[in-house]
Design a protein around this motif. Sequence first.
Motif, PDB file in Angstrom:
ATOM      1  N   ASP A  65       0.708  -1.205  -0.028  1.00  0.00           N
ATOM      2  CA  ASP A  65       0.037  -0.210  -0.059  1.00  0.00           C
ATOM      3  C   ASP A  65       0.851   1.339   0.084  1.00  0.00           C
ATOM      4  OD1 ASP A  65      -1.630   2.181   0.565  1.00  0.00           O
ATOM      5  OD2 ASP A  65      -2.950   1.053   2.064  1.00  0.00           O
ATOM      6  N   LEU A  66       1.304   1.868  -1.172  1.00  0.00           N
ATOM      7  CA  LEU A  66       2.442   2.691  -1.291  1.00  0.00           C
ATOM      8  C   LEU A  66       1.904   4.001  -0.464  1.00  0.00           C
ATOM      9  CD1 LEU A  66       3.642   2.410  -4.756  1.00  0.00           C
ATOM     10  CD2 LEU A  66       4.977   1.939  -2.771  1.00  0.00           C
ATOM     11  N   PRO A  67       0.547   4.752  -0.710  1.00  0.00           N
ATOM     12  CA  PRO A  67       0.412   6.037  -0.094  1.00  0.00           C
ATOM     13  C   PRO A  67       0.562   5.675   1.306  1.00  0.00           C
ATOM     14  CG  PRO A  67      -1.475   5.425  -1.950  1.00  0.00           C
ATOM     15  CD  PRO A  67      -0.377   4.295  -1.537  1.00  0.00           C
ATOM     16  N   ALA A  68       0.209   4.577   1.992  1.00  0.00           N
ATOM     17  CA  ALA A  68       0.228   4.479   3.198  1.00  0.00           C
ATOM     18  C   ALA A  68       1.605   4.308   3.966  1.00  0.00           C
ATOM     19  CB  ALA A  68      -0.589   3.316   3.862  1.00  0.00           C
ATOM     20  N   VAL A  69       2.445   3.731   3.294  1.00  0.00           N
ATOM     21  CA  VAL A  69       3.869   3.103   3.501  1.00  0.00           C
ATOM     22  C   VAL A  69       4.649   4.765   3.283  1.00  0.00           C
ATOM     23  CG1 VAL A  69       5.807   2.012   3.421  1.00  0.00           C
ATOM     24  CG2 VAL A  69       3.721   0.867   3.274  1.00  0.00           C
ATOM     25  N   THR A  72       6.068  -1.133 -14.337  1.00  0.00           N
ATOM     26  CA  THR A  72       6.587  -0.196 -15.455  1.00  0.00           C
ATOM     27  C   THR A  72       5.575   1.207 -15.035  1.00  0.00           C
ATOM     28  OG1 THR A  72       4.608  -0.498 -16.981  1.00  0.00           O
ATOM     29  CG2 THR A  72       6.544  -1.960 -16.972  1.00  0.00           C
ATOM     30  N   PRO A  73       6.033   2.390 -15.726  1.00  0.00           N
ATOM     31  CA  PRO A  73       5.413   3.628 -15.158  1.00  0.00           C
ATOM     32  C   PRO A  73       3.874   3.589 -15.948  1.00  0.00           C
ATOM     33  CG  PRO A  73       7.134   3.936 -17.032  1.00  0.00           C
ATOM     34  CD  PRO A  73       7.414   2.477 -16.352  1.00  0.00           C
ATOM     35  N   LEU A  74       3.706   2.774 -17.029  1.00  0.00           N
ATOM     36  CA  LEU A  74       2.525   2.800 -17.518  1.00  0.00           C
ATOM     37  C   LEU A  74       1.547   2.028 -16.503  1.00  0.00           C
ATOM     38  CD1 LEU A  74       2.842   2.519 -21.429  1.00  0.00           C
ATOM     39  CD2 LEU A  74       2.765   4.374 -19.823  1.00  0.00           C
ATOM     40  N   GLY A  75       2.088   1.388 -15.802  1.00  0.00           N
ATOM     41  CA  GLY A  75       1.193   0.477 -14.905  1.00  0.00           C
ATOM     42  C   GLY A  75       1.050   1.152 -13.311  1.00  0.00           C
ATOM     43  N   GLN A  76       1.994   1.887 -12.966  1.00  0.00           N
ATOM     44  CA  GLN A  76       2.216   2.364 -11.837  1.00  0.00           C
ATOM     45  C   GLN A  76       2.818   3.757 -11.596  1.00  0.00           C
ATOM     46  OE1 GLN A  76       1.847   0.195  -7.685  1.00  0.00           O
ATOM     47  NE2 GLN A  76       4.121   0.149  -8.268  1.00  0.00           N
ATOM     48  N   ARG A  77       2.791   4.823 -10.891  1.00  0.00           N
ATOM     49  CA  ARG A  77       3.558   5.775 -10.608  1.00  0.00           C
ATOM     50  C   ARG A  77       3.587   6.080  -9.174  1.00  0.00           C
ATOM     51  NH1 ARG A  77       1.360  10.203 -15.284  1.00  0.00           N
ATOM     52  NH2 ARG A  77       2.409   8.918 -17.284  1.00  0.00           N
ATOM     53  N   PRO A  78       4.717   5.554  -8.701  1.00  0.00           N
ATOM     54  CA  PRO A  78       5.249   5.644  -7.458  1.00  0.00           C
ATOM     55  C   PRO A  78       5.222   7.044  -6.815  1.00  0.00           C
ATOM     56  CG  PRO A  78       6.242   3.638  -8.212  1.00  0.00           C
ATOM     57  CD  PRO A  78       5.749   4.472  -9.282  1.00  0.00           C
ATOM     58  N   LEU A 125       2.225   8.812  -5.805  1.00  0.00           N
ATOM     59  CA  LEU A 125       1.713   8.213  -4.363  1.00  0.00           C
ATOM     60  C   LEU A 125       2.483   8.489  -3.396  1.00  0.00           C
ATOM     61  CD1 LEU A 125       0.831   4.690  -6.179  1.00  0.00           C
ATOM     62  CD2 LEU A 125      -0.591   6.513  -5.870  1.00  0.00           C
ATOM     63  N   GLY A 126       3.573   9.323  -3.769  1.00  0.00           N
ATOM     64  CA  GLY A 126       4.341   9.779  -2.296  1.00  0.00           C
ATOM     65  C   GLY A 126       5.881   9.412  -2.335  1.00  0.00           C
ATOM     66  N   ALA A 127       6.004   8.671  -3.148  1.00  0.00           N
ATOM     67  CA  ALA A 127       7.634   8.131  -3.156  1.00  0.00           C
ATOM     68  C   ALA A 127       8.367   9.277  -3.536  1.00  0.00           C
ATOM     69  CB  ALA A 127       7.873   7.015  -4.189  1.00  0.00           C
ATOM     70  N   ASP A 128       9.562   9.101  -3.228  1.00  0.00           N
ATOM     71  CA  ASP A 128      10.762  10.179  -3.516  1.00  0.00           C
ATOM     72  C   ASP A 128      11.418   9.724  -4.971  1.00  0.00           C
ATOM     73  OD1 ASP A 128      10.603  12.084  -0.923  1.00  0.00           O
ATOM     74  OD2 ASP A 128      10.868   9.820  -0.275  1.00  0.00           O
ATOM     75  N   VAL A 139      -6.031  -2.463  -7.130  1.00  0.00           N
ATOM     76  CA  VAL A 139      -7.145  -1.511  -8.036  1.00  0.00           C
ATOM     77  C   VAL A 139      -6.865  -0.156  -7.563  1.00  0.00           C
ATOM     78  CG1 VAL A 139      -9.396  -1.239  -8.130  1.00  0.00           C
ATOM     79  CG2 VAL A 139      -8.712  -3.461  -8.173  1.00  0.00           C
ATOM     80  N   ARG A 140      -6.606   0.196  -6.473  1.00  0.00           N
ATOM     81  CA  ARG A 140      -6.546   1.641  -5.967  1.00  0.00           C
ATOM     82  C   ARG A 140      -5.299   2.501  -6.507  1.00  0.00           C
ATOM     83  NH1 ARG A 140      -7.678  -0.368  -0.444  1.00  0.00           N
ATOM     84  NH2 ARG A 140      -5.480   0.210   0.007  1.00  0.00           N
ATOM     85  N   GLN A 141      -4.302   1.615  -6.541  1.00  0.00           N
ATOM     86  CA  GLN A 141      -2.857   2.430  -6.788  1.00  0.00           C
ATOM     87  C   GLN A 141      -2.240   2.137  -8.315  1.00  0.00           C
ATOM     88  OE1 GLN A 141      -0.681   1.271  -3.435  1.00  0.00           O
ATOM     89  NE2 GLN A 141       0.480  -0.135  -4.666  1.00  0.00           N
ATOM     90  N   MET A 142      -2.619   0.908  -9.020  1.00  0.00           N
ATOM     91  CA  MET A 142      -2.066   0.434 -10.177  1.00  0.00           C
ATOM     92  C   MET A 142      -3.013   1.016 -11.571  1.00  0.00           C
ATOM     93  SD  MET A 142      -0.421  -2.886  -9.365  1.00  0.00           S
ATOM     94  CE  MET A 142       0.683  -3.141 -10.815  1.00  0.00           C
ATOM     95  N   ARG A 143      -2.458   1.414 -12.517  1.00  0.00           N
ATOM     96  CA  ARG A 143      -3.127   1.926 -13.797  1.00  0.00           C
ATOM     97  C   ARG A 143      -3.310   0.859 -14.479  1.00  0.00           C
ATOM     98  NH1 ARG A 143       0.172   5.255 -16.981  1.00  0.00           N
ATOM     99  NH2 ARG A 143      -1.410   6.487 -17.534  1.00  0.00           N
TER     100      ARG A 143
END
Length: 379
Positions: free
Chosen positions: A158-162, A181-187, A190-193, A293-297
Amino acid sequence: MSTRSTSAAHGDGTVASHAGERDAVLGEPARPGPVLSSVFHLPPAPGGPALDGYGRPDNPTYRDLERAFSELEGGTKVTAFASGMAAISAVLFGLLKAGDTVVIPSDGYYATRPLAADRLAAFGVTVRTAPTLGPYPVEGATLLLLETPSNPGMDVCDLPAVCAAARAAGALVAVDNTTATPLGQRPLDLGADLVVASDTKALAGHGDLLLGHVSTRDDELAAKVRQWRTWTGSIPGPFEAWLALRSLATLDVRLARQAANALAVAELLSARPEVTAVRYPGLPGDPAHEVAVRQMRRFGGVLSAELPDAAFVERMLAASRLASAVTSFGDVRTGIDRRAQWGGDDVPDGFVRISCGIEDTEDLLADLKAALDAAVTAG
């Protein structure tokens, strides 16, 4: 040299097919070939432009690739590397110093663990481990390195929470986004550095080159990562960068077919009595599905499953005409890797990571069903 770029309003396919593109010039190819020279003429006077002064810190070909990755990541500062491990090493060694504490995945890419436990510890960095599902020991940590979906287990963090917990504790977060991949998820959204990836896999997508990259929106972090690359010389080859740039044009359509195949294969395997513990974040009912479903594209082309044993896997692969035994993933051809043979992952002998290619879905399903049937009969 002028460059072109897509906008946030464009879809994935448009961005991927035009990423890193330069303005059209009469008589020149749409995508110029690689610049292979390592030494360029210096400016005639001191203080002139630094670009292309020497091939180790800069090269126009991998500068184009970095710009393409930046567009795919949603507008970031990107540093390209010779491999995914070179990219991970830049984050770990470029940002950490003696007395710092890093948390790394206990169930992520296996080569990261000995690198941290052996080399980082030798330099005075405290190394903690945590599974992808947590809990994460963030208090006192300098950096959290996450991997989601995890390789090879396909758990989802759960990226936003962590990321929120890490920020509250004063820790940076880097996410290995290779599987998604960046088309599947953009960390970064979601809060990552930082984002780190092995572009050897799905981004390049043809199983024929090694590359990696680090992406961030922070100028200071970007400068430290790039300085590490300059000092260590872990630069991408211009020809490899050019091949990857060519490959990106088909990224959207490749990922779409691979994801469709992965879901269909996951459903097929879930219905087989000899197959257990099928994991794919896009599969309804998967333990990771709700968070994914909440965080992956999109959910990607990689899944995992447990087959009866090593001998069963060998019989299945021998009977398959489309799937090959390979240890990488993201290729246009379907590959199956029995992870226990490498000794780096805590998995049963029959555990396999399946990387779905772009074969016609019906053909792939028919082939795998026949191969499973043959493995059962021969056993």
